[in-house]
Design an enzyme around this catalytic site. Structure first.
Site, PDB file in Angstrom:
ATOM      1  N   TYR A  17       0.827  -1.213   0.000  1.00  0.00           N
ATOM      2  CA  TYR A  17       0.000   0.000   0.000  1.00  0.00           C
ATOM      3  C   TYR A  17       0.861   1.263   0.000  1.00  0.00           C
ATOM      4  O   TYR A  17       0.616   2.203   0.738  1.00  0.00           O
ATOM      5  CB  TYR A  17      -0.975  -0.010   1.188  1.00  0.00           C
ATOM      6  CG  TYR A  17      -1.904  -1.207   1.119  1.00  0.00           C
ATOM      7  CD1 TYR A  17      -2.965  -1.200   0.226  1.00  0.00           C
ATOM      8  CD2 TYR A  17      -1.687  -2.338   1.896  1.00  0.00           C
ATOM      9  CE1 TYR A  17      -3.805  -2.307   0.115  1.00  0.00           C
ATOM     10  CE2 TYR A  17      -2.522  -3.440   1.801  1.00  0.00           C
ATOM     11  CZ  TYR A  17      -3.583  -3.418   0.912  1.00  0.00           C
ATOM     12  OH  TYR A  17      -4.400  -4.498   0.804  1.00  0.00           O
ATOM     13  N   TYR A 145     -13.076  -7.456   6.108  1.00  0.00           N
ATOM     14  CA  TYR A 145     -11.780  -7.656   5.448  1.00  0.00           C
ATOM     15  C   TYR A 145     -11.408  -9.131   5.581  1.00  0.00           C
ATOM     16  O   TYR A 145     -11.399  -9.679   6.689  1.00  0.00           O
ATOM     17  CB  TYR A 145     -10.683  -6.791   6.075  1.00  0.00           C
ATOM     18  CG  TYR A 145      -9.330  -7.068   5.453  1.00  0.00           C
ATOM     19  CD1 TYR A 145      -9.014  -6.547   4.197  1.00  0.00           C
ATOM     20  CD2 TYR A 145      -8.413  -7.898   6.080  1.00  0.00           C
ATOM     21  CE1 TYR A 145      -7.807  -6.835   3.593  1.00  0.00           C
ATOM     22  CE2 TYR A 145      -7.195  -8.193   5.481  1.00  0.00           C
ATOM     23  CZ  TYR A 145      -6.893  -7.657   4.239  1.00  0.00           C
ATOM     24  OH  TYR A 145      -5.695  -7.959   3.642  1.00  0.00           O
ATOM     25  N   ASP A 246     -14.302 -15.963  10.029  1.00  0.00           N
ATOM     26  CA  ASP A 246     -12.910 -15.589   9.818  1.00  0.00           C
ATOM     27  C   ASP A 246     -12.388 -15.021  11.140  1.00  0.00           C
ATOM     28  O   ASP A 246     -12.676 -13.868  11.478  1.00  0.00           O
ATOM     29  CB  ASP A 246     -12.840 -14.569   8.677  1.00  0.00           C
ATOM     30  CG  ASP A 246     -11.426 -14.058   8.445  1.00  0.00           C
ATOM     31  OD1 ASP A 246     -10.545 -14.306   9.293  1.00  0.00           O
ATOM     32  OD2 ASP A 246     -11.197 -13.396   7.417  1.00  0.00           O
ATOM     33  N   LYS A 275      -2.681 -15.311  11.542  1.00  0.00           N
ATOM     34  CA  LYS A 275      -2.033 -14.256  12.313  1.00  0.00           C
ATOM     35  C   LYS A 275      -1.366 -14.749  13.614  1.00  0.00           C
ATOM     36  O   LYS A 275      -0.244 -15.217  13.553  1.00  0.00           O
ATOM     37  CB  LYS A 275      -3.031 -13.121  12.562  1.00  0.00           C
ATOM     38  CG  LYS A 275      -3.320 -12.355  11.263  1.00  0.00           C
ATOM     39  CD  LYS A 275      -3.844 -10.966  11.495  1.00  0.00           C
ATOM     40  CE  LYS A 275      -3.658 -10.113  10.259  1.00  0.00           C
ATOM     41  NZ  LYS A 275      -4.835  -9.944   9.434  1.00  0.00           N
TER      42      LYS A 275
HETATM   43  C1  LIG Z   1      -5.134 -10.360   8.037  1.00  0.00           C
HETATM   44  C2  LIG Z   1      -6.455 -10.947   7.760  1.00  0.00           C
HETATM   45  C3  LIG Z   1      -6.656 -11.813   6.667  1.00  0.00           C
HETATM   46  C4  LIG Z   1      -5.568 -12.131   5.679  1.00  0.00           C
HETATM   47  O1  LIG Z   1      -4.472 -12.771   6.254  1.00  0.00           O
HETATM   48  P1  LIG Z   1      -3.031 -12.726   5.527  1.00  0.00           P
HETATM   49  O2  LIG Z   1      -2.183 -13.612   6.370  1.00  0.00           O
HETATM   50  O3  LIG Z   1      -2.609 -11.293   5.532  1.00  0.00           O
HETATM   51  O4  LIG Z   1      -3.239 -13.240   4.149  1.00  0.00           O
HETATM   52  C5  LIG Z   1      -7.903 -12.347   6.508  1.00  0.00           C
HETATM   53  N1  LIG Z   1      -8.917 -12.073   7.360  1.00  0.00           N
HETATM   54  C6  LIG Z   1      -8.755 -11.269   8.428  1.00  0.00           C
HETATM   55  C7  LIG Z   1      -9.892 -11.023   9.354  1.00  0.00           C
HETATM   56  C8  LIG Z   1      -7.532 -10.668   8.657  1.00  0.00           C
HETATM   57  O5  LIG Z   1      -7.372  -9.831   9.695  1.00  0.00           O
END
Ligand SMILES: *Cc1c(COP(=O)(O)O)cnc(C)c1O
Length: 426
Positions: A17, A145, A246, A275
């Protein structure tokens, strides 16, 4: 750009970015230990970001270092097709153990985005195997996201998100309003009305609902009430639609529960983790699913799940993840997250009085100051660095999710810096 950073200016490299013509300063890091990031010029910063939610135990942790070193002596990697290994088997068992009972199967992926791709593919393949290939749409809430790859981008917020540029080439999915109920608000049916309508009218075309439970991360750092999730689960059941959570950002204690879904006592059919899974050491993610999904995929043509990344279940990453989860569970993480929550609430409270601030919200070890106007990314990070902290805002959001080992004193430094920077520079 401050003097001395010229050597680190992007040349053959594209920063995330960022632009080649108007680059945003990237601060060269020489090392990191505990809660501190040490810059090449000798300055030390108190870390407010846990490297995008991941470094929950801080940097350079002796236990995680040892796990990586020990595994390195045995093997760094072998292919996961036709071969398997103890680190992956052990980690899969641990993940099944610490997540709700119905989630019984684990697929290891290389990153959060890929684990979302895998979740979407699982849902589509499930319906394909059941002879319902018309169920190809995903339904989600705005301001979400889910990652930067194409399937994941297609369920990110289509307007305010980072990927609206690509809307012409992305598969078109269904978006409904984001709940704006606060945790203790009285429940109003209007929160769920649009989602309900979509499921009632188009449920037979929908493969799955996908969302981030309780906290929406990089789509806007919004929090919403647990009752919404309970309603979504009931509606998915009524219309036989799969539910994907997610928890890549929210997992492993960040919101004050081990997983954010526990705030609502709701279990999805498919769960994405990433993460903090490896305590921020290396890239690894996991997609878990229940027996309905796993057996549905396996029982019918093609009978196998069509995915297999080269570095799937990397043993180094699996070993560190195992050590990181053990470290977390051995600690009194719940009390600790509550301590951070209290300190963030107290420390950020003065921001509420500022006219440039729209909202201040805290949940678990997440603190958000939402401003009226977007911040200037060319000046704000430097204002934080000058105050000895590492905070990286986006859009109109100044937010922190520090390592869990952060002290009360460091939380004080962090929140004082935020209130000062917001008052003086926004
Ligand atoms: C960071 C994130 C992703 C993507 O993970 P990456 O390891 O960066 O590909 C997907 N969903 C959520 C909620 C996230 O915070």
């Amino acid at each position: 750009m401050p003097a001395g950073l010229a050597a680190f200016r992007p040349r053959a490299r594209l920063d995330p970015y960022s632009s080649l013509t108007r680059p945003i300063t990237a601060y060269p890091v020489a090392g990191a230990s505990g809660t501190r990031i040490r810059l090449e010029d000798g300055r030390e910063l108190v870390d407010g970001m846990a490297s995008w939610w991941s470094a929950i135990h801080g940097y350079n942790h002796p236990v995680l270092n040892a796990a990586a070193r020990d595994q390195l002596e045995a093997m760094a990697h072998v292919m996961f097709g036709g071969l398997t290994h103890r680190p992956a088997v052990r980690l899969a068992a641990t993940l099944i153990d610490i997540t709700p009972e119905p989630l019984q199967y684990v697929f290891f992926a290389d990153s959060g985005s890929v684990s979302v791709e895998v979740a979407i593919k699982m849902a589509l393949q499930y319906w394909f195997a059941r002879g319902h290939s018309q169920r190809s749409k995903l339904l989600t809430i705005r301001a979400g996201y889910h990652g930067d790859t194409f399937g994941a981008m297609s369920v990110c917020d289509p307007v305010g998100g980072m990927h609206h540029l690509f809307s012409g080439v992305l598969p078109q999915h269904l978006f409904v309003r984001t709940p704006d109920c606060r945790r203790d608000d009285e429940w109003r049916e209007s929160q769920i009305a649009e989602l309900r309508q979509h499921l009632e009218h188009a449920g037979h075309e929908i493969a799955a609902v996908i969302l981030e439970p309780i906290v929406q991360g990089a789509g806007g750092m919004r929090f919403y009430c647990p009752e919404f999730l309970r309603r979504v689960r009931a509606l998915c059941d009524a219309h036989e639609v799969l539910l994907i959570f997610d928890e890549i950002a929210t997992g492993f204690g960040r919101t004050g529960e081990l997983f954010a879904m526990h705030h609502a006592d709701v279990v999805p059919d498919i769960l994405c983790l990433g993460k903090a899974l490896t305590g921020g050491y290396m890239t690894l993610a996991a997609t878990l699913c229940n027996a309905r999904v796993a057996e549905g995929i396996s029982e019918h043509d093609p009978g196998v799940f069509m995915h297999g990344p080269t570095f799937m279940a990397n043993p180094l990453a699996c070993s560190v993840a195992q050590a990181s989860i053990e470290l977390l569970l051995e600690s009194d993480w719940r009390t600790n997250i509550h301590r951070i929550e209290t300190a963030l609430e107290t420390g950020l409270a003065p921001c509420r009085e500022l006219e440039q601030v729209r909202d201040v919200r805290v949940l678990g070890a997440i603190g958000v100051v939402e401003l009226i106007h977007p911040v200037d990314m060319h000046t704000l990070p430097e204002a934080f660095v000058q105050r000895g902290v590492w905070v990286r805002p986006f859009r109109n959001l100044v937010y922190v999710m520090p390592p869990y080992i952060i002290s009360d004193e460091e939380l004080g430094v962090l929140t004082v810096a935020i209130c000062e920077v917001v008052r003086e520079c926004c």
